[in-house]
Scaffold this active site. Structure first.
Site, PDB file in Angstrom:
ATOM      1  N   SER A   1       0.673  -1.029  -0.130  1.00  0.00           N
ATOM      2  CA  SER A   1      -0.084   0.137  -0.101  1.00  0.00           C
ATOM      3  C   SER A   1       0.638   1.192   0.067  1.00  0.00           C
ATOM      4  O   SER A   1       0.477   2.232  -0.585  1.00  0.00           O
ATOM      5  CB  SER A   1      -1.063   0.205   1.288  1.00  0.00           C
ATOM      6  OG  SER A   1      -1.793  -1.231   1.215  1.00  0.00           O
TER       7      SER A   1
ATOM      8  N   HIS B   1       0.394   5.115   4.363  1.00  0.00           N
ATOM      9  CA  HIS B   1      -0.387   5.524   3.191  1.00  0.00           C
ATOM     10  C   HIS B   1      -0.011   6.758   2.849  1.00  0.00           C
ATOM     11  O   HIS B   1       0.306   7.271   1.459  1.00  0.00           O
ATOM     12  CB  HIS B   1      -1.798   5.290   3.657  1.00  0.00           C
ATOM     13  CG  HIS B   1      -2.349   3.757   3.546  1.00  0.00           C
ATOM     14  ND1 HIS B   1      -3.507   3.355   3.561  1.00  0.00           N
ATOM     15  CD2 HIS B   1      -1.695   2.687   3.325  1.00  0.00           C
ATOM     16  CE1 HIS B   1      -3.685   2.023   3.688  1.00  0.00           C
ATOM     17  NE2 HIS B   1      -2.458   1.747   3.700  1.00  0.00           N
TER      18      HIS B   1
END
Length: 236
Positions: A127, A179
């Protein structure tokens, strides 16, 4: 080497072989995780290179890279693999093979460094790099102003970025620091790397963004070390 073999090699070189290689290595690592005890087994994750802040401080620098190839559960890897496949192939065709390779890894490293600085938990997953790919779509709009296809792609992925960040806020266990760090890293890296046919970019701008990217990475590492070294000294 016969003609058919040469033709296959040329097709491979022209195709998105970097994205395919990333997917293949990620799939292989998931299989190894399962064989060693399961992808949700924390011992397996740590042994194979998950992000563990204390171990990074002790010298395991590779843990800023290896978490990109580890996943926690089948849903985790399937979701990330689909994004790498669909978005990665598009971006590799725009950036070129080696720029895309650098974009993916720089995004992941900055994302993992951000997690190292602000998230004390063990973490893994592509991610960090994927959010970097998201961030690069925002840059493409500026590199190709007025391009209808790129504008539409950026619009779609802007919505996906927002939805993922909102979802992460309400989901325990999501590495939000990673993220956000990957998103910022990808944005800066995309400007620094640019593309072979960008309409609007200069070497001076690329250098400025490259230096900004290096500065952000160094700052994150300093923050991470400053948070963990005093704690570890208490037990030494």
């Amino acid at each position: 080497m016969n003609y058919k073999t040469k033709l296959k090699i040329e097709r491979w070189k022209k195709g998105p072989f970097v994205a395919y290689t990333i997917l293949a290595v990620t799939g292989l690592m998931f299989l190894i995780q399962e064989l060693l005890g399961g992808s949700t087994n924390q011992w397996v994750l740590v042994q194979l290179g998950a992000k563990v802040n204390e171990l990074i401080v002790l010298g395991d620098w590779y843990r800023l890279i290896t978490p990109m190839f580890l996943h926690i559960g089948l849903t985790h890897i399937l979701f990330n693999a689909l994004i790498v496949y669909f978005l990665g192939i598009q971006l590799e065709s725009v950036f070129g093979h080696w720029r895309f390779f650098a974009l993916y890894f720089l995004s992941g490293i900055v994302g993992n460094a951000t997690s190292f600085a602000f998230n004390p938990s063990v973490s893994a997953g592509a991610s960090t790099a994927i959010f970097g790919l998201f961030g690069s779509t925002l840059v493409l709009v500026k590199l190709f102003p007025g391009h209808p296809q790129i504008k539409a792609m950026a619009k779609n992925f802007t919505l996906l970025i927002i939805l993922n960040l909102v979802f992460g806020l309400f989901s325990p266990g999501i590495d939000m620091a990673g993220h956000i760090g990957g998103l910022v890293g990808g944005y800066l890296a995309a400007f620094a790397l640019s593309t072979p046919r960008a309409w609007r970019t200069t070497k001076k701008q690329q250098l400025a963004y490259g230096l900004a990217l290096a500065g952000v990475l160094i700052l994150l590492l300093v923050i991470g070390y400053s948070r963990f070294i005093p704690v570890m000294n208490l037990f030494s």
